[in-house]
Design a protein around this motif. Structure first.
Motif, PDB file in Angstrom:
ATOM      1  N   MET A 123       0.839  -1.182   0.000  1.00 49.45           N
ATOM      2  CA  MET A 123       0.000   0.000   0.000  1.00 49.45           C
ATOM      3  C   MET A 123       0.877   1.236   0.000  1.00 49.45           C
ATOM      4  O   MET A 123       1.924   1.277   0.618  1.00 49.45           O
ATOM      5  N   GLY A 124       0.463   2.265  -0.707  1.00 46.60           N
ATOM      6  CA  GLY A 124       1.181   3.525  -0.701  1.00 46.60           C
ATOM      7  C   GLY A 124       2.398   3.571  -1.607  1.00 46.60           C
ATOM      8  O   GLY A 124       3.216   4.458  -1.478  1.00 46.60           O
ATOM      9  N   LYS A 125       2.527   2.620  -2.524  1.00 47.59           N
ATOM     10  CA  LYS A 125       3.701   2.599  -3.391  1.00 47.59           C
ATOM     11  C   LYS A 125       3.436   3.255  -4.744  1.00 47.59           C
ATOM     12  O   LYS A 125       4.361   3.728  -5.379  1.00 47.59           O
ATOM     13  N   TYR A 126       2.187   3.287  -5.176  1.00 51.33           N
ATOM     14  CA  TYR A 126       1.858   3.856  -6.477  1.00 51.33           C
ATOM     15  C   TYR A 126       1.764   5.371  -6.361  1.00 51.33           C
ATOM     16  O   TYR A 126       1.081   5.901  -5.492  1.00 51.33           O
ATOM     17  N   GLN A 127       2.467   6.084  -7.209  1.00 49.11           N
ATOM     18  CA  GLN A 127       2.411   7.546  -7.233  1.00 49.11           C
ATOM     19  C   GLN A 127       1.873   7.979  -8.584  1.00 49.11           C
ATOM     20  O   GLN A 127       2.553   7.837  -9.601  1.00 49.11           O
ATOM     21  N   PRO A 128       0.631   8.489  -8.641  1.00 52.25           N
ATOM     22  CA  PRO A 128       0.077   8.926  -9.921  1.00 52.25           C
ATOM     23  C   PRO A 128       0.839  10.128 -10.466  1.00 52.25           C
ATOM     24  O   PRO A 128       1.432  10.884  -9.707  1.00 52.25           O
ATOM     25  N   ARG A 129       0.808  10.285 -11.757  1.00 50.92           N
ATOM     26  CA  ARG A 129       1.467  11.412 -12.418  1.00 50.92           C
ATOM     27  C   ARG A 129       0.421  12.203 -13.182  1.00 50.92           C
ATOM     28  O   ARG A 129      -0.617  11.695 -13.538  1.00 50.92           O
TER      29      ARG A 129
ATOM     30  N   ARG B 207      -1.658  16.113 -14.069  1.00 46.39           N
ATOM     31  CA  ARG B 207      -2.289  17.252 -13.417  1.00 46.39           C
ATOM     32  C   ARG B 207      -3.786  17.202 -13.668  1.00 46.39           C
ATOM     33  O   ARG B 207      -4.239  16.714 -14.682  1.00 46.39           O
ATOM     34  N   LYS B 208      -4.522  17.738 -12.712  1.00 44.62           N
ATOM     35  CA  LYS B 208      -5.952  17.911 -12.905  1.00 44.62           C
ATOM     36  C   LYS B 208      -6.238  19.363 -12.570  1.00 44.62           C
ATOM     37  O   LYS B 208      -5.939  19.815 -11.476  1.00 44.62           O
ATOM     38  N   ALA B 209      -6.706  20.127 -13.473  1.00 43.94           N
ATOM     39  CA  ALA B 209      -6.971  21.555 -13.341  1.00 43.94           C
ATOM     40  C   ALA B 209      -5.679  22.340 -13.179  1.00 43.94           C
ATOM     41  O   ALA B 209      -5.389  23.183 -13.968  1.00 43.94           O
ATOM     42  N   ALA B 210      -4.886  22.095 -12.192  1.00 40.70           N
ATOM     43  CA  ALA B 210      -3.596  22.758 -12.002  1.00 40.70           C
ATOM     44  C   ALA B 210      -2.749  22.052 -10.962  1.00 40.70           C
ATOM     45  O   ALA B 210      -1.586  21.833 -11.185  1.00 40.70           O
ATOM     46  N   PRO B 211      -3.308  21.705  -9.793  1.00 42.73           N
ATOM     47  CA  PRO B 211      -2.444  21.089  -8.788  1.00 42.73           C
ATOM     48  C   PRO B 211      -2.064  19.666  -9.169  1.00 42.73           C
ATOM     49  O   PRO B 211      -2.779  18.996  -9.912  1.00 42.73           O
ATOM     50  N   ALA B 212      -0.936  19.247  -8.666  1.00 38.38           N
ATOM     51  CA  ALA B 212      -0.514  17.865  -8.905  1.00 38.38           C
ATOM     52  C   ALA B 212      -1.505  16.909  -8.243  1.00 38.38           C
ATOM     53  O   ALA B 212      -2.153  17.252  -7.263  1.00 38.38           O
ATOM     54  N   ILE B 213      -1.626  15.705  -8.787  1.00 42.26           N
ATOM     55  CA  ILE B 213      -2.526  14.704  -8.229  1.00 42.26           C
ATOM     56  C   ILE B 213      -1.887  14.132  -6.969  1.00 42.26           C
ATOM     57  O   ILE B 213      -0.742  13.680  -6.996  1.00 42.26           O
ATOM     58  N   SER B 214      -2.609  14.144  -5.867  1.00 43.21           N
ATOM     59  CA  SER B 214      -2.057  13.595  -4.627  1.00 43.21           C
ATOM     60  C   SER B 214      -2.610  12.189  -4.398  1.00 43.21           C
ATOM     61  O   SER B 214      -3.617  11.795  -4.974  1.00 43.21           O
ATOM     62  N   SER B 215      -1.907  11.464  -3.573  1.00 39.51           N
ATOM     63  CA  SER B 215      -2.348  10.116  -3.228  1.00 39.51           C
ATOM     64  C   SER B 215      -2.024   9.869  -1.762  1.00 39.51           C
ATOM     65  O   SER B 215      -1.429  10.715  -1.094  1.00 39.51           O
ATOM     66  N   ASN B 216      -2.362   8.684  -1.273  1.00 38.17           N
ATOM     67  CA  ASN B 216      -2.093   8.379   0.129  1.00 38.17           C
ATOM     68  C   ASN B 216      -0.593   8.383   0.427  1.00 38.17           C
ATOM     69  O   ASN B 216      -0.193   8.542   1.568  1.00 38.17           O
TER      70      ASN B 216
ATOM     71  N   ASP C 194       1.327  10.718  -0.159  1.00 42.60           N
ATOM     72  CA  ASP C 194       1.668  12.082   0.232  1.00 42.60           C
ATOM     73  C   ASP C 194       1.293  12.396   1.678  1.00 42.60           C
ATOM     74  O   ASP C 194       1.584  13.498   2.151  1.00 42.60           O
ATOM     75  N   TYR C 195       0.663  11.468   2.355  1.00 45.79           N
ATOM     76  CA  TYR C 195       0.206  11.714   3.721  1.00 45.79           C
ATOM     77  C   TYR C 195       0.932  10.799   4.702  1.00 45.79           C
ATOM     78  O   TYR C 195       1.723   9.956   4.315  1.00 45.79           O
ATOM     79  N   ARG C 196       0.621  10.975   5.958  1.00 47.43           N
ATOM     80  CA  ARG C 196       1.233  10.149   7.005  1.00 47.43           C
ATOM     81  C   ARG C 196       0.956   8.666   6.753  1.00 47.43           C
ATOM     82  O   ARG C 196      -0.040   8.310   6.139  1.00 47.43           O
ATOM     83  N   ASP C 197       1.833   7.821   7.274  1.00 51.45           N
ATOM     84  CA  ASP C 197       1.678   6.375   7.077  1.00 51.45           C
ATOM     85  C   ASP C 197       0.339   5.864   7.602  1.00 51.45           C
ATOM     86  O   ASP C 197      -0.223   4.913   7.075  1.00 51.45           O
ATOM     87  N   SER C 198      -0.191   6.516   8.627  1.00 50.60           N
ATOM     88  CA  SER C 198      -1.473   6.091   9.193  1.00 50.60           C
ATOM     89  C   SER C 198      -2.637   6.427   8.256  1.00 50.60           C
ATOM     90  O   SER C 198      -3.730   5.917   8.423  1.00 50.60           O
ATOM     91  N   GLY C 199      -2.398   7.325   7.282  1.00 53.77           N
ATOM     92  CA  GLY C 199      -3.465   7.753   6.389  1.00 53.77           C
ATOM     93  C   GLY C 199      -4.311   8.864   6.976  1.00 53.77           C
ATOM     94  O   GLY C 199      -5.209   9.386   6.324  1.00 53.77           O
ATOM     95  N   ASP C 200      -4.024   9.259   8.198  1.00 48.93           N
ATOM     96  CA  ASP C 200      -4.792  10.299   8.888  1.00 48.93           C
ATOM     97  C   ASP C 200      -4.348  11.674   8.395  1.00 48.93           C
ATOM     98  O   ASP C 200      -3.184  12.044   8.521  1.00 48.93           O
ATOM     99  N   LYS C 201      -5.271  12.428   7.821  1.00 49.16           N
ATOM    100  CA  LYS C 201      -4.955  13.749   7.289  1.00 49.16           C
ATOM    101  C   LYS C 201      -5.214  14.859   8.309  1.00 49.16           C
ATOM    102  O   LYS C 201      -4.914  16.012   8.044  1.00 49.16           O
ATOM    103  N   ARG C 202      -5.763  14.497   9.471  1.00 51.58           N
ATOM    104  CA  ARG C 202      -6.075  15.512  10.470  1.00 51.58           C
ATOM    105  C   ARG C 202      -4.800  16.053  11.112  1.00 51.58           C
ATOM    106  O   ARG C 202      -3.802  15.353  11.211  1.00 51.58           O
TER     107      ARG C 202
END
Length: 91
Positions: free
Chosen positions: A1-7, A9-18, A20-28
């Motif tokens: 899990m968390g190994k695929y990095q999409p490439r 752009r959508k509208a302007a910002p880069a596409i983010s994925s899990n 890009d976040y903490r290993d726990s997946g918690d964005k708070r």
């Protein structure tokens, strides 16, 4: 899990994925100041809040005060709607 990095752009910002976040997946984050720092808030940017928040101007004030505490200035508040404070009922 968390190994695929999409490439790409959508509208302007880069596409983010899990990845890009903490290993726990918690964005708070702990508080609003931390959230503003992590989202890259800088001087002169525009901030907004959702129009379904009644009295949303209180939410914007919290964000503007937090921005001031972290030293960000000259922000523009672009509300989708704001409302007058309600009058207290008279007895």
């Amino acid at each position: 899990m968390g190994k695929y990095q999409p490439r790409g752009r959508k509208a302007a910002p880069a596409i983010s994925s899990n990845k890009d976040y903490r290993d726990s997946g918690d964005k708070r984050v702990a508080d609003l100041e931390t959230a503003l720092r992590e989202c890259g808030l800088r001087d002169g940017m525009v901030i907004s809040n959702h129009h379904h928040l009644r009295d949303g101007d209180k939410v914007a004030l919290m964000a503007l005060e937090a921005a001031a505490r972290i030293g960000v200035k000259d922000l523009i508040w672009f509300p989708s709607a704001s409302f007058r404070p309600r009058k207290a009922p008279s007895n």
